[in-house]
Scaffold this motif. Structure first.
Motif, PDB file in Angstrom:
ATOM      1  N   ARG A  25       0.832  -1.204   0.000  1.00 10.40           N
ATOM      2  CA  ARG A  25       0.000   0.000   0.000  1.00 10.40           C
ATOM      3  C   ARG A  25       0.870   1.259   0.000  1.00 10.40           C
ATOM      4  O   ARG A  25       1.890   1.323   0.682  1.00 10.40           O
ATOM      5  CB  ARG A  25      -0.888  -0.014   1.257  1.00 10.40           C
ATOM      6  CG  ARG A  25      -1.778   1.187   1.438  1.00 10.40           C
ATOM      7  CD  ARG A  25      -2.629   0.981   2.680  1.00 10.40           C
ATOM      8  NE  ARG A  25      -1.827   0.913   3.889  1.00 10.40           N
ATOM      9  CZ  ARG A  25      -1.515   1.966   4.637  1.00 10.40           C
ATOM     10  NH1 ARG A  25      -1.943   3.178   4.301  1.00 10.40           N
ATOM     11  NH2 ARG A  25      -0.796   1.824   5.729  1.00 10.40           N
ATOM     12  N   ALA A  26       0.458   2.272  -0.764  1.00  9.63           N
ATOM     13  CA  ALA A  26       1.148   3.567  -0.753  1.00  9.63           C
ATOM     14  C   ALA A  26       0.652   4.372   0.446  1.00  9.63           C
ATOM     15  O   ALA A  26      -0.445   4.922   0.431  1.00  9.63           O
ATOM     16  CB  ALA A  26       0.883   4.327  -2.050  1.00  9.63           C
ATOM     17  N   VAL A  27       1.439   4.442   1.496  1.00  9.96           N
ATOM     18  CA  VAL A  27       1.004   5.095   2.725  1.00  9.96           C
ATOM     19  C   VAL A  27       0.952   6.610   2.538  1.00  9.96           C
ATOM     20  O   VAL A  27       1.648   7.187   1.702  1.00  9.96           O
ATOM     21  CB  VAL A  27       1.950   4.750   3.903  1.00  9.96           C
ATOM     22  CG1 VAL A  27       1.943   3.267   4.187  1.00  9.96           C
ATOM     23  CG2 VAL A  27       3.373   5.249   3.635  1.00  9.96           C
ATOM     24  N   ASP A  28       0.106   7.267   3.345  1.00  9.39           N
ATOM     25  CA  ASP A  28       0.064   8.724   3.422  1.00  9.39           C
ATOM     26  C   ASP A  28       1.150   9.136   4.411  1.00  9.39           C
ATOM     27  O   ASP A  28       0.995   8.975   5.622  1.00  9.39           O
ATOM     28  CB  ASP A  28      -1.319   9.178   3.892  1.00  9.39           C
ATOM     29  CG  ASP A  28      -1.478  10.692   3.879  1.00  9.39           C
ATOM     30  OD1 ASP A  28      -0.501  11.398   4.226  1.00  9.39           O
ATOM     31  OD2 ASP A  28      -2.565  11.182   3.538  1.00  9.39           O
ATOM     32  N   LEU A  29       2.252   9.661   3.905  1.00 11.42           N
ATOM     33  CA  LEU A  29       3.418   9.903   4.747  1.00 11.42           C
ATOM     34  C   LEU A  29       3.120  10.860   5.897  1.00 11.42           C
ATOM     35  O   LEU A  29       3.530  10.621   7.040  1.00 11.42           O
ATOM     36  CB  LEU A  29       4.572  10.452   3.905  1.00 11.42           C
ATOM     37  CG  LEU A  29       5.059   9.576   2.745  1.00 11.42           C
ATOM     38  CD1 LEU A  29       6.284  10.201   2.094  1.00 11.42           C
ATOM     39  CD2 LEU A  29       5.378   8.179   3.203  1.00 11.42           C
ATOM     40  N   VAL A  30       2.413  11.942   5.608  1.00  9.91           N
ATOM     41  CA  VAL A  30       2.162  12.954   6.634  1.00  9.91           C
ATOM     42  C   VAL A  30       1.182  12.435   7.687  1.00  9.91           C
ATOM     43  O   VAL A  30       1.450  12.478   8.878  1.00  9.91           O
ATOM     44  CB  VAL A  30       1.647  14.262   6.004  1.00  9.91           C
ATOM     45  CG1 VAL A  30       1.245  15.258   7.083  1.00  9.91           C
ATOM     46  CG2 VAL A  30       2.731  14.878   5.119  1.00  9.91           C
TER      47      VAL A  30
END
Length: 309
Positions: free
Chosen positions: A130-135
């Motif tokens: 999964r492409a995580v939401d970094l912030v």
């Protein structure tokens, strides 16, 4: 709680959209987080956050204060880190996210080298496709394969990973070995499905400098990179992955490369971090180490550029 700590609490609430998540992320009681914001609002004489039963968001005043807070906190951290780095005492935690295979086969085996050089820096490795939401998820940077087109991220392109096409020796004994792209019509692939579209990725082949894409039949479909490799090991057909990933299985004879004269193009690899947030020195140091590691593993290095405004 001093003013700088209160500013850190406030910025994490804005980024995570939750008092509870911010408290968990910072390792503080929720009551302490609530009190910190109340004291900030009292000191500033302004309401900083909209609170509802479902979410927390910044008011216009809060958005302005958040931007100022992130700049001030970054400057303070830079000053502290510069002194610490000069004394050889750079410390803190780096949170990075990547696919499990990259973590298990490339990064974690090399981490003793990083820890020996920088024993005061802790590394937290999150894994998954999964492409995580970094912030919002409090991740400093992510190591991503494939084309990265997410806006508002700074992309540091690394050495692409060589790929190949593989099948199990048992599968090839049963179905025969394909000698051309036309022969793939009689073969299966483990189909890897793109999560947002539900469509399987085609297999890529480079023939005399030209990219050819082939969509193959198959009886197994997966949505996870580990399951993808497992499907190949279970004799369900062809897969395409970075060559490093299957070195052990190639060595023990369980898998073989097929169509070596028409290998897929190298897979792009990049480090990404939030565009509007200054990279702390410990994170920059770790990203430099990752870039050097990938250059050593796969070849030579590349460039850095933002993907959005």
């Amino acid at each position: 709680m001093d003013r700088f700590d209160a500013m850190r609490v406030f910025t994490r609430i804005v980024e995570l959209g939750s008092f509870t998540k911010a408290a968990t992320d910072l390792g503080l009681p929720r009551a302490t987080v609530t009190l910190a914001v109340q004291q900030l609002e009292s000191r500033l004489g302004a309401r900083l956050l909209h609170r509802t039963t479902r979410e927390v968001s910044a008011t216009p005043e809060g958005q302005l204060y958040y931007r100022r807070c992130t700049r001030v906190l970054a400057e303070v951290e830079d000053a502290e880190a510069e002194l610490a780095q000069g004394a050889g005492k750079l410390r803190g935690k780096v949170r990075i996210h990547m696919v499990a295979g990259m973590a298990a086969h490339v990064v974690i085996p090399a981490l003793p080298d990083f820890h020996e050089r920088y024993p005061r820096i802790d590394v937290e490795v999150g894994t998954g496709d999964r492409a995580v939401d970094l912030v919002r998820e409090g991740v400093d940077c992510a190591l991503r394969a494939g084309v990265v087109d997410t806006p508002h991220l700074v992309v540091r392109r690394l050495t692409p990973m060589p790929q190949a096409t593989f099948a199990s020796t048992i599968y090839l004994a049963r179905k025969g070995e394909p000698r051309s792209l036309e022969a793939l019509e009689r073969h299966w692939a483990v189909n890897y499905v793109e999560a947002t579209t539900g469509k399987p990725y085609p297999l890529d082949f480079v023939v005399r400098g030209e990219l050819k894409q082939v969509t193959m039949n198959g009886v197994l479909t997966v949505m996870d990179s580990e399951a993808y490799v497992s499907g190949c090991l279970a004799h369900f057909g062809l897969i395409q992955v970075p060559a490093y990933r299957l070195a052990a299985h190639m060595a023990d004879g369980r898998l073989r490369e097929v169509l070596p004269n028409a290998r897929p193009p190298p897979l792009p690899l990049a480090l990404v971090h939030p565009y509007q947030r200054k990279v702390p020195p410990r994170v920059r140091l770790f990203m430099d180490w990752i870039a050097a590691l990938c250059a050593k593993q796969f070849g030579t290095s590349a460039e850095e550029a933002p993907t959005g405004d």
